[in-house]
Design a protein around this motif. Structure first.
Motif, PDB file in Angstrom:
ATOM      1  N   PRO A 739     -33.143  99.644  42.269  1.00  0.00           N
ATOM      2  CA  PRO A 739     -33.008  99.511  43.303  1.00  0.00           C
ATOM      3  C   PRO A 739     -32.806 101.034  44.047  1.00  0.00           C
ATOM      4  CG  PRO A 739     -32.132  97.567  42.789  1.00  0.00           C
ATOM      5  CD  PRO A 739     -32.686  97.783  41.607  1.00  0.00           C
ATOM      6  N   ILE A 740     -32.634 101.730  44.931  1.00  0.00           N
ATOM      7  CA  ILE A 740     -31.961 102.775  44.988  1.00  0.00           C
ATOM      8  C   ILE A 740     -31.209 102.743  45.550  1.00  0.00           C
ATOM      9  CG2 ILE A 740     -33.085 103.538  46.896  1.00  0.00           C
ATOM     10  CD1 ILE A 740     -32.795 105.900  44.077  1.00  0.00           C
ATOM     11  N   GLU A 741     -30.333 101.884  46.151  1.00  0.00           N
ATOM     12  CA  GLU A 741     -29.028 101.437  46.486  1.00  0.00           C
ATOM     13  C   GLU A 741     -27.705 101.395  45.831  1.00  0.00           C
ATOM     14  OE1 GLU A 741     -31.951  99.660  47.408  1.00  0.00           O
ATOM     15  OE2 GLU A 741     -32.673  99.297  49.382  1.00  0.00           O
ATOM     16  N   GLN A 763     -27.504 106.385  55.621  1.00  0.00           N
ATOM     17  CA  GLN A 763     -28.206 106.146  55.808  1.00  0.00           C
ATOM     18  C   GLN A 763     -29.319 106.207  54.708  1.00  0.00           C
ATOM     19  OE1 GLN A 763     -29.611 108.348  59.326  1.00  0.00           O
ATOM     20  NE2 GLN A 763     -27.642 109.182  59.414  1.00  0.00           N
ATOM     21  N   ILE A 764     -29.600 104.250  54.572  1.00  0.00           N
ATOM     22  CA  ILE A 764     -30.900 104.100  53.778  1.00  0.00           C
ATOM     23  C   ILE A 764     -32.047 103.066  54.399  1.00  0.00           C
ATOM     24  CG2 ILE A 764     -31.349 103.075  51.424  1.00  0.00           C
ATOM     25  CD1 ILE A 764     -28.637 103.932  50.648  1.00  0.00           C
ATOM     26  N   ASP A 765     -33.142 103.474  54.359  1.00  0.00           N
ATOM     27  CA  ASP A 765     -33.440 102.654  54.808  1.00  0.00           C
ATOM     28  C   ASP A 765     -33.497 100.740  54.285  1.00  0.00           C
ATOM     29  OD1 ASP A 765     -34.222 103.944  56.814  1.00  0.00           O
ATOM     30  OD2 ASP A 765     -36.567 104.335  55.558  1.00  0.00           O
ATOM     31  N   ASP A 766     -34.037  99.538  54.969  1.00  0.00           N
ATOM     32  CA  ASP A 766     -33.775  98.163  54.429  1.00  0.00           C
ATOM     33  C   ASP A 766     -35.461  98.414  53.331  1.00  0.00           C
ATOM     34  OD1 ASP A 766     -31.276  98.272  55.706  1.00  0.00           O
ATOM     35  OD2 ASP A 766     -32.531  97.116  57.795  1.00  0.00           O
ATOM     36  N   ASP A 767     -35.611  97.475  52.500  1.00  0.00           N
ATOM     37  CA  ASP A 767     -36.144  97.135  52.122  1.00  0.00           C
ATOM     38  C   ASP A 767     -36.733  98.036  51.245  1.00  0.00           C
ATOM     39  OD1 ASP A 767     -36.198  94.532  52.413  1.00  0.00           O
ATOM     40  OD2 ASP A 767     -36.619  94.778  54.503  1.00  0.00           O
ATOM     41  N   LEU A 768     -35.678  98.706  50.603  1.00  0.00           N
ATOM     42  CA  LEU A 768     -36.619  99.903  49.796  1.00  0.00           C
ATOM     43  C   LEU A 768     -37.462  99.380  48.911  1.00  0.00           C
ATOM     44  CD1 LEU A 768     -34.573 103.379  50.680  1.00  0.00           C
ATOM     45  CD2 LEU A 768     -37.452 102.792  51.482  1.00  0.00           C
ATOM     46  N   GLU A 800     -24.030 114.255  54.924  1.00  0.00           N
ATOM     47  CA  GLU A 800     -25.294 113.219  55.347  1.00  0.00           C
ATOM     48  C   GLU A 800     -25.851 112.962  53.662  1.00  0.00           C
ATOM     49  OE1 GLU A 800     -27.379 113.983  58.616  1.00  0.00           O
ATOM     50  OE2 GLU A 800     -25.395 114.570  59.770  1.00  0.00           O
ATOM     51  N   LEU A 801     -26.407 111.278  53.827  1.00  0.00           N
ATOM     52  CA  LEU A 801     -26.483 111.261  51.909  1.00  0.00           C
ATOM     53  C   LEU A 801     -28.038 110.511  53.311  1.00  0.00           C
ATOM     54  CD1 LEU A 801     -26.348 109.854  48.680  1.00  0.00           C
ATOM     55  CD2 LEU A 801     -27.981 109.406  49.727  1.00  0.00           C
ATOM     56  N   LYS A 802     -29.399 110.647  52.755  1.00  0.00           N
ATOM     57  CA  LYS A 802     -30.250 109.435  53.830  1.00  0.00           C
ATOM     58  C   LYS A 802     -31.807 109.207  52.314  1.00  0.00           C
ATOM     59  CE  LYS A 802     -30.103 111.865  58.183  1.00  0.00           C
ATOM     60  NZ  LYS A 802     -30.841 112.618  59.486  1.00  0.00           N
ATOM     61  N   SER A 803     -31.904 108.082  52.466  1.00  0.00           N
ATOM     62  CA  SER A 803     -32.543 107.632  51.528  1.00  0.00           C
ATOM     63  C   SER A 803     -33.950 106.861  52.264  1.00  0.00           C
ATOM     64  CB  SER A 803     -32.053 106.669  50.599  1.00  0.00           C
ATOM     65  OG  SER A 803     -33.180 106.636  49.621  1.00  0.00           O
ATOM     66  N   TRP A 804     -35.476 107.399  51.933  1.00  0.00           N
ATOM     67  CA  TRP A 804     -36.424 106.871  52.872  1.00  0.00           C
ATOM     68  C   TRP A 804     -37.997 107.060  51.948  1.00  0.00           C
ATOM     69  CZ3 TRP A 804     -34.621 111.398  54.435  1.00  0.00           C
ATOM     70  CH2 TRP A 804     -35.677 112.313  54.707  1.00  0.00           C
ATOM     71  N   HIS A 805     -38.777 106.728  52.912  1.00  0.00           N
ATOM     72  CA  HIS A 805     -40.062 106.625  52.054  1.00  0.00           C
ATOM     73  C   HIS A 805     -41.100 107.293  53.440  1.00  0.00           C
ATOM     74  CE1 HIS A 805     -42.831 103.184  53.690  1.00  0.00           C
ATOM     75  NE2 HIS A 805     -41.455 102.266  54.125  1.00  0.00           N
ATOM     76  N   GLU A 806     -42.021 108.116  52.607  1.00  0.00           N
ATOM     77  CA  GLU A 806     -43.080 108.463  53.247  1.00  0.00           C
ATOM     78  C   GLU A 806     -44.566 108.324  52.031  1.00  0.00           C
ATOM     79  OE1 GLU A 806     -42.694 112.552  53.392  1.00  0.00           O
ATOM     80  OE2 GLU A 806     -40.372 112.533  55.277  1.00  0.00           O
ATOM     81  N   LEU A 810     -40.650 108.163  47.574  1.00  0.00           N
ATOM     82  CA  LEU A 810     -39.673 107.545  48.253  1.00  0.00           C
ATOM     83  C   LEU A 810     -38.568 109.070  48.202  1.00  0.00           C
ATOM     84  CD1 LEU A 810     -37.514 105.321  48.513  1.00  0.00           C
ATOM     85  CD2 LEU A 810     -36.498 106.207  45.863  1.00  0.00           C
ATOM     86  N   ILE A 811     -37.704 109.093  49.563  1.00  0.00           N
ATOM     87  CA  ILE A 811     -37.597 110.719  50.094  1.00  0.00           C
ATOM     88  C   ILE A 811     -35.402 110.551  49.775  1.00  0.00           C
ATOM     89  CG2 ILE A 811     -36.954 112.678  51.447  1.00  0.00           C
ATOM     90  CD1 ILE A 811     -40.165 112.030  50.778  1.00  0.00           C
ATOM     91  N   ILE A 812     -35.206 111.069  49.120  1.00  0.00           N
ATOM     92  CA  ILE A 812     -32.928 111.691  48.985  1.00  0.00           C
ATOM     93  C   ILE A 812     -33.050 113.039  49.695  1.00  0.00           C
ATOM     94  CG2 ILE A 812     -31.120 111.231  47.419  1.00  0.00           C
ATOM     95  CD1 ILE A 812     -32.821 109.752  45.731  1.00  0.00           C
TER      96      ILE A 812
END
Length: 893
Positions: A739-741, A763-768, A800-806, A810-812
């Motif tokens: 898990p990236i979290e 800011q980390i998206d849920d259910d990554l 700022e530290l963000k993570s999401w998927h495209e 997986l983007i950080i």
């Protein structure tokens, strides 16, 4: 209509050469027989004169040799600082090529053209530096002694018994725009040496006993004068050709001998060699391929090849040229080459043949003008007998003559069919057509037979009384004569055209083969492909078995045996001999001629690069044209191999320079970044140990600073070790679904103290989905990014530290509020030891390089860009596992 108009190809070549010369700088060489003759002094005098005329001139490098008069001439001239190089524990001065190119003067003075540069220079030789200057349009004044010319290297060693290590290619001397000979007598030079004007006293005494012996100096002076005279002679020839001067300039003797397949040509060649030696003059062996001459038979061709080879072995310049008429072609060539004497052979045949065919000797004398013609007689014994054998008719090809008879028979049948429709005189055209067919297919002899048989058949079957050779009407006699003459002329002209077409086709094939090889070799990247491609193309062009043995293989007999398995074991010694002696051997040479294969050295200015072996598949040896083509192939191969060698050398030099720069950057970075935390740790620890009056808060602050700087030092050392492992490809990824979290959380925890002066926005998206990564390495990547952001962001700003998927990634992203990146630095910040100039704080240039290396190992990418409202965004893209990417596609958030 005048034929004196200039040749358009010649005009175009001169214009092209003039344009190329205008773009290049001019090279002036001050040339002498030995050190101490005054070359540097004469060069500086010329430099002062040019500078006084307003020329932008600088002195790039000079060897003053502690001579006061030389130092005096330097006064008032602009001097470029030399490049200081550490070489074997000594600091030496070298010519600074880069600084000169940046300064770009009109003229630069560079002494000692043959000098070898110190290791780490752009080029290994100073003459290569000079070539770069000339290509950049900068003119050069330089000096060189005669012993440094490559072609005279072995001669100088033989005369002086002292090997000369530093040499310059002759082409540089020959292509120079101006050569000024600086000459004094050997006695004057010895006097200068004893007076200490060349070397200091002890060195001068040793020089007088070895190199500067009077006999050596006399020989060196003769070589220098001859080399200069040869250059002046070449300049005279070039001037005459460029200005279309037809008259011969008898400034020096140049001999030409006419060579053919006759056995007498060998006597002429030897006589010309003796004459040239007595006159100390260059000589040329010329063979003219006439359009009117039919193709030589195998025996004649073999004799011609042997004669031309003899001339080449005796030192002649061998030339073969086409022409329509013998004498005008020879005289035109003599005028182009400034030949003063022609040597030809006295004819051995009867006078009536001269009346019938014309005398080549008489025609040559009549056309010679201001060129002297020498007629040498042959011996009437064995030479005349050999000449009669050479003139013997070749064996008859019965099939061709049978075809001639059949053709006449067919023409007779056709004429009989046409006889009721046409007059008999018109039927003669059918026989003439048959003569043309025979001449095209079978050559001169069968066509003459067809002419004779055609006249006889016409008389027998179409002229009354029929069936006999009696001519009832005397008017037909004129028809017979004209028919016979016309047939003979047609057969001769057709045979000439056939022979000329054959020679043109052979020349075209040689040109095409040479062009194809040149084109192929120009784009090949390394020596192995050059050798293999050359082998295949030579085999195809010459119909021979070909072996090319490279330098590394030729040095080891076992390697030769392993790489040339089709060669006899006895040839291994021949290959070694050719490589070590730099001379041809094998079939068709004077060394080991019993060997079935001919071996040629692949020789360049840097030595022997390999050995080429050629063995004809047919029993006959290679002819002259094939040998010339093979020599052209060898020149092309050597050029390609030399290009590859220079490319490898340039790459090695580039890597050495890059390594040196990286080493300096590493030492600078490590020394600074290690000293800073160590100084803090030392200061805090000293305060704790010495200051007893510190309260608890002060002691806690000092202890925390020790801990912080220790962490910083630990991260720096860890980064350096990681960078070393990345460079050595020693990192093995231990990928697991993580898990990236959790990875982000561990990185933030470890950087809590380092980022305590900043606000962290997470800011980390849920259910990554889990991502396949090496958790420890990816934590180090995030720590480096967070450290970088905290270092270059103002205190109190937000990171700022963000993570999401495209899609399937997986983007950080780590964003800061610093000053951002200058334009063009978005890619360079990931290079090793690169630091952005103008920053208030400077990093080691290691952390982001490690980030890119680790992310690349994971199959991802890392980029940098500036934020619109200020700051920098560092973005990591990691590939998601296939099943996770498909799940996200089917159930988007």
């Amino acid at each position: 209509m005048s034929n004196d108009r200039p040749d358009p190809d010649s005009l175009l070549a001169r214009v092209t050469a003039a344009e190329a010369a205008a773009r290049r700088g001019r090279l002036k060489i001050f040339f002498g027989m030995a050190p101490g003759v005054g070359k540097t002094y004469a060069m500086l005098e010329a430099a002062r004169k040019a500078a006084g005329e307003g020329v932008d001139l600088v002195v790039g490098y000079l060897e003053p040799h502690a001579r006061p008069e030389t130092y005096a001439l330097l006064m008032g001239l602009d001097l470029l600082p030399c490049r200081i190089v550490d070489y074997r524990g000594r600091r030496i001065e070298e010519f600074d090529l880069e600084a000169t190119l940046a300064r770009k003067p009109q003229v630069v003075v560079v002494d000692e053209l043959a000098h070898s540069n110190a290791e780490g220079s752009i080029h290994p030789k100073r003459w290569q530096d000079v070539e770069d200057l000339l290509a950049a349009g900068i003119s050069v004044y330089t000096t060189i002694n005669v012993q440094h010319l490559e072609s005279l290297n072995d001669v100088i060693s033989q005369v002086t018994s002292i090997p000369v290590r530093e040499t310059v290619p002759d082409r540089l001397f020959e292509d120079a725009d101006e050569v000024e000979l600086v000459d004094i007598s050997p006695d004057d030079l010895i006097t200068r040496l004893r007076e200490g004007k060349v070397y200091v006293s002890e060195q001068a005494a040793r020089a007088l006993e070895s190199f500067f012996r009077k006999g050596n100096l006399i020989a060196l002076r003769e070589l220098a004068l001859r080399k200069t005279a040869d250059r002046v002679g070449a300049e005279a020839v070039d001037y005459r050709q460029s200005h279309e001067v037809d008259r011969i300039w008898p400034t020096s003797d140049r001999l030409l001998v006419c060579v053919g397949p006759s056995p007498m040509s060998a006597r002429l060649i030897r006589a010309t060699r003796r004459m040239a030696a007595s006159l100390r003059a260059p000589w040329i062996a010329l063979h003219v391929e006439l359009d009117t001459q039919h193709h030589l038979g195998p025996a004649d061709q073999q004799r011609l090849d042997a004669n031309l080879k003899l001339a080449e072995e005796l030192g002649a310049t061998v030339a073969t040229i086409p022409g329509h008429s013998f004498a005008p072609t020879v005289i035109e060539y003599c005028r182009r080459q400034n030949v003063t004497r022609i040597i030809a052979g006295k004819p051995l045949h009867s006078r009536w043949l001269d009346w019938w065919r014309g005398s080549l000797v008489t025609e040559l004398i009549r056309e010679s003008g201001d060129v002297d013609v020498y007629i040498i007689s042959g011996e009437m014994g064995e030479t005349a007998h050999s000449a009669r054998e050479a003139a013997a008719r070749p064996p008859l090809v019965w099939r061709s003559y049978l075809f001639s008879i059949v053709t006449v028979l067919i023409c007779t049948l056709i004429s009989m069919a046409l006889a009721p429709l046409f007059e008999p005189t018109n039927l003669a055209m059918v026989y003439l057509a048959g003569v043309v067919v025979v001449a095209l297919i079978s050559g001169r002899g069968p066509s003459i037979l067809a002419t004779v048989l055609g006249v006889a058949a016409f008389d027998m079957w179409f002229v009354a009384p029929f069936g006999t050779f009696v001519v009832g009407d005397s008017q037909y006699l004129l028809t017979f004569i004209i028919m016979m003459l016309t047939g003979l002329i047609i057969s001769e002209l057709t045979a000439r055209v056939r022979s000329h077409s054959q020679r043109q086709w052979e020349r075209e094939q040689r040109t095409v083969a040479l062009y194809a090889l040149s084109k192929e070799l120009s784009s090949l990247p390394n020596r192995e492909t050059v050798l293999e491609k050359s082998r295949r193309m030579i085999k195809q062009a010459l119909d021979c078995d070909v072996w090319i043995i490279g330098r590394e293989i030729a040095l080891d007999p076992h390697s030769i045996e392993a790489n040339a398995i089709e060669l006899p074991a006895s040839d291994i010694g021949v290959i070694r001999w050719v490589f070590e002696n730099n001379r041809p051997a094998g079939r068709g040479t004077d060394t080991l001629p019993g060997t079935a294969t001919t071996y040629l050295p692949l020789t360049s200015s840097s030595g022997v690069l390999g050995v080429l072996g050629v063995r004809p598949i047919a029993a006959a040896p290679l002819g002259l044209a094939q040998r010339d083509l093979l020599q052209a192939f060898v020149a092309q191969i050597v050029g390609a191999l030399e290009r590859c060698r220079l490319a490898e050398l340039a790459e090695e030099t580039r890597l050495q320079i890059q390594t040196e720069r990286l080493r300096n950057s590493l030492l600078s970075t490590v020394s600074h970044d290690l000293r800073t935390p160590l100084a803090t740790i030392t200061g805090a620890a000293s305060a704790l140990a010495i200051q007893t009056s510190l309260n608890a808060d002060q002691r806690r602050d000092l202890a925390e600073s020790i801990v912080d700087e220790s962490d910083r030092l630990n991260r720096l050392v860890g980064n350096l070790l990681d960078l070393t492992r990345l460079e050595a490809n020693a990192i093995e990824l231990k990928k697991e679904l993580q898990p990236i979290e959790e990875v982000i959380g561990v990185a933030l925890s470890r950087m809590e103290r380092a980022t305590r002066d900043h606000h962290i926005s997470l800011q980390i998206d849920d259910d990554l989905p889990p991502v396949a990564i090496d958790a420890m390495l990816m934590q180090q990547v995030l720590i480096n990014l967070l450290e970088n952001a905290s270092k270059y962001s103002p205190i109190g700003s937000t990171i700022e530290l963000k993570s999401w998927h495209e899609a399937d990634s997986l983007i950080i992203e780590v964003s800061d509020r610093g000053s951002g990146l200058p334009e063009g630095e978005e890619l360079r910040i990931f290079e090793k030891f690169h630091r952005v100039e103008g920053q208030a704080r400077s990093g080691s240039g290691v952390g982001l390089a490690i980030c890119r290396g680790v992310v690349d190992l994971h199959g991802g990418s890392i980029t940098a860009r500036n934020r619109v409202d200020g700051g920098t965004i560092l973005r990591i893209s990691l590939p998601l596992p296939e099943h996770a990417a498909m799940s996200l596609t089917e159930h988007p958030q």
